[in-house]
Design an enzyme around this catalytic site. Structure first.
Site, PDB file in Angstrom:
ATOM      1  N   GLY A 120       0.629  -1.394  -0.088  1.00 36.64           N
ATOM      2  CA  GLY A 120      -0.009  -0.002  -0.070  1.00 36.64           C
ATOM      3  C   GLY A 120       0.897   1.188   0.071  1.00 36.64           C
ATOM      4  N   HIS A 121       0.056   2.532  -0.149  1.00 32.43           N
ATOM      5  CA  HIS A 121       0.960   3.591  -0.402  1.00 32.43           C
ATOM      6  C   HIS A 121       1.415   4.137   0.959  1.00 32.43           C
ATOM      7  CE1 HIS A 121      -3.254   5.468   0.827  1.00 32.43           C
ATOM      8  NE2 HIS A 121      -2.905   4.979   1.883  1.00 32.43           N
TER       9      HIS A 121
END
EC number: 2.3.1.191
Length: 346
Positions: free
Chosen positions: A252-253
């Site tokens: 994920g970011h």
């Protein structure tokens, strides 16, 4: 069996040549006859002209019956073996096997220094020396690709991306908003640098948060097939040197993965979590967002991590707990099921 359609056997190799090649990672054995070794095979299939290896003790029984002329074994191996098989002791027998593969085999497929006619390369892109750019590759403006790199068919390299030297990007890879170091391998179908899963909810509507971070990948990293690595929302997504990430992993970011960590297939790491150096996440492990996983942590397969973990811990289960607690819970659960079943029968 190794297919000659894809790999060229460089043998036969003399046993003494093999020992010389591996001399710095093995204990050279005494040999009575310098025979020619034609191939590398598993213990069960090896012939008197083959060499084999043993790294998993589960297969040590096959050493008694193998026909292999020689076998690489762990340094501390003292078990029984065919007396006709020369044992070559190594500190890390699996590592020695990997080196031996390089000594015996090379891929038939080659990559000449060439840009294929069907590739689309922007005028402002910088392509290093001795690079191969495959069919239908798209390279946008201001991309920089280092010397001796390979970009295989159908891959997309978005505007401003930097790829270091000696990279190998396999087929149908998409890379945007990313800076990549040297000696990086990215396997087919990987997607890197797309928006992360970031939304703000206002009055029942989910509003997209514009992601202004990037992805930074260090040196000597391998990234598996069909992996997805989101770019950061504000902080960058970072994968440090020497990491190995298996197929079908979601990162994920804003995630940071420390040097030398290994992440096995189908694991998922939610946004803004930090994985320390030399961690190991088993298959299908889930890491919740905004967590700190300490250096050297190991998480058993399918573990669900919902809180911070101190360095050096081994955990398992969902929610993840210390590994011995997880084993105790599993035993207690089995006992409860047995007790419940016996009561139902009554």
């Amino acid at each position: 069996m190794v297919s000659s359609n894809f790999y060229k056997n460089l043998g036969p190799r003399k046993l003494t040549a093999i020992i010389d090649f591996l001399h710095d990672i093995i204990e050279p054995p005494k040999i009575h006859e310098d025979i020619a070794i034609h191939d590398i095979k598993i213990l069960q299939e090896a012939s008197p002209n083959d060499i084999s290896f043993l790294s998993n003790p589960k297969y040590s029984e096959f050493l008694k019956t193998t026909k292999a002329a020689a076998c690489i074994v762990p340094k501390n191996f003292t078990g029984e073996a065919n007396p006709n098989t020369v044992l070559i002791h190594a500190e890390n027998s699996y590592f020695a096997y990997g080196k031996l593969i390089d000594f015996f085999y090379t891929p038939i497929k080659s990559y000449p220094a060439k840009i294929m006619k069907s590739a689309i390369v922007a005028d402002s892109a910088t392509i290093g020396k001795n690079c191969y750019i495959g069919h239908n590759v798209v390279i946008e403006d201001d991309v920089i690709i280092g010397d001796n790199s390979i970009i295989e068919a159908g891959s997309f390299i978005g505007r401003g991306v930097t790829i270091g030297r000696n990279a190998r990007i396999e087929q149908h890879v998409s890379i945007n908003y990313t800076i990549i170091g040297d000696e990086v391998v990215i396997l087919a179908g990987a997607k890197i640098g797309q928006d992360g899963f970031g939304f703000s909810t206002e009055k029942g509507v989910h509003h997209k948060i514009f992601h202004i971070g990037i992805v930074k990948i260090g040196n000597n990293v391998e990234i598996g097939s069909n992996i997805t690595i989101d770019r950061g929302s504000l902080q960058d997504t970072i994968i440090e040197d020497l990491c190995r990430i298996d197929n079908l992993v979601q990162i994920g970011h804003g995630v940071k993965i420390g040097k030398g960590s290994i992440i096995v297939a189908q694991a998922g790491i939610a946004g803004s979590s930090t994985i320390g150096k030399y961690c190991a996440l088993g298959g299908q492990v889930g890491i919740a967002g905004h967590l700190n996983i300490g250096d050297g942590t190991q998480v058993a397969a399918q573990g669900g991590v919902a809180q911070n973990i101190e360095a050096g811990k081994i955990v398992g289960g969902s929610p993840a707990v210390p590994i011995m607690d997880w084993h105790r819970q599993s035993i207690i659960m089995k006992q409860l099921v047995k007790t419940s079943n016996s009561k139902l029968k009554k």
